[in-house]
Design an enzyme around this catalytic site. Structure first.
Site, mmCIF file in Angstrom:
data_model
loop_
_atom_site.group_PDB
_atom_site.id
_atom_site.type_symbol
_atom_site.label_atom_id
_atom_site.label_comp_id
_atom_site.label_asym_id
_atom_site.label_seq_id
_atom_site.Cartn_x
_atom_site.Cartn_y
_atom_site.Cartn_z
ATOM 1 C CG ASP A 114 -1.362 1.025 1.599
ATOM 2 O OD1 ASP A 114 -3.188 0.624 1.349
ATOM 3 O OD2 ASP A 114 -1.866 1.819 0.437
ATOM 4 C CB ILE A 115 0.898 3.902 -2.248
ATOM 5 C CG1 ILE A 115 2.061 4.698 -2.905
ATOM 6 C CG2 ILE A 115 -0.111 4.685 -2.357
ATOM 7 C CD1 ILE A 115 3.383 4.359 -3.354
ATOM 8 C CG ASN A 158 -11.944 -0.351 4.314
ATOM 9 O OD1 ASN A 158 -12.680 -1.172 5.797
ATOM 10 N ND2 ASN A 158 -10.987 -0.236 3.963
ATOM 11 C CD GLN A 214 -14.968 -1.031 -2.910
ATOM 12 O OE1 GLN A 214 -15.965 -1.080 -2.224
ATOM 13 N NE2 GLN A 214 -13.920 -1.615 -2.936
ATOM 14 C CG HIS A 229 -8.574 -3.025 -2.217
ATOM 15 N ND1 HIS A 229 -9.425 -2.848 -2.126
ATOM 16 C CD2 HIS A 229 -8.151 -2.373 -0.337
ATOM 17 C CE1 HIS A 229 -9.933 -1.955 -2.327
ATOM 18 N NE2 HIS A 229 -8.941 -1.417 -0.785
ATOM 19 C CG HIS A 287 -6.629 -2.724 3.097
ATOM 20 N ND1 HIS A 287 -5.746 -1.827 3.251
ATOM 21 C CD2 HIS A 287 -8.039 -2.871 2.618
ATOM 22 C CE1 HIS A 287 -6.113 -0.822 2.846
ATOM 23 N NE2 HIS A 287 -7.579 -0.933 2.309
#
Ligand code: AMP
Ligand code: ZN
Length: 135
Positions: free
Chosen positions: A29-30, A85, A92, A98, A100
């Site tokens: 995750d960025i 989410n 979301q 996706h 996490h």
């Protein structure tokens, strides 16, 4: 194709990839909430888990387990939060399914603060019945 995660899978947007197979893709995750925060995404574009085929959903679940094992081996977290989410109301932001994976350690600053709702025994019975009948 407007979806940022579809673009990542296609290699049009760079990512710190950690895993990929025929059904899933995983990358850092960025904007991580902890070191090693990883996203496991379906290769197929779908915003909700229920929009994936059974095979696609199973593929993501298998990839999730591999990624979690890798995170555990590489980083040795004391625990992990694994969550999705779904829907804007649930937080979301990227409408591509996706999961996490967030490494946790005692004393870190990650917090999921949420109130609980009080339910009567009758409400528990009604809710479990309604969900069970709908499955
Ligand atoms: P969510 O709020 O569950 O939709 O989470 C979306 C996540 O995607 C956020 O944690 C973002 O930091 C992450 N994200 C968005 N764009 C990128 C990107 N280009 N590369 C890596 N992670 C991203
Ligand atoms: Zn997509």
């Amino acid at each position: 194709m407007e979806c940022v995660f579809c673009k990542i899978i296609a290699g049009e947007i760079p990512s710190y990839r950690v895993y990929e197979d025929e059904g899933a893709y995983a990358f850092l995750d960025i904007n991580p909430i902890a070191r090693g925060h990883t996203l496991v995404i379906s290769r197929a574009h779908a915003s909700k888990v229920t929009e994936l085929s059974a095979q696609e959903a199973a593929g993501v679940a298998l990839a999730l387990q591999k990624v979690v094992r890798g995170v555990e081996r590489a980083l040795g977290p004391e625990g992990l939060n694994i969550f999705v989410n779904q829907g804007e109301v649930a937080g979301q932001v990227v409408p591509h399914f996706h999961i996490h994976v967030v490494p946790r350690s005692r004393g870190d600053d990650v917090r999921f603060v949420t109130p609980t709702v009080e339910l009567s025994e009758e409400e528990f019975r009604e809710l479990s019945g309604a969900i069970a009948r709908a499955i």
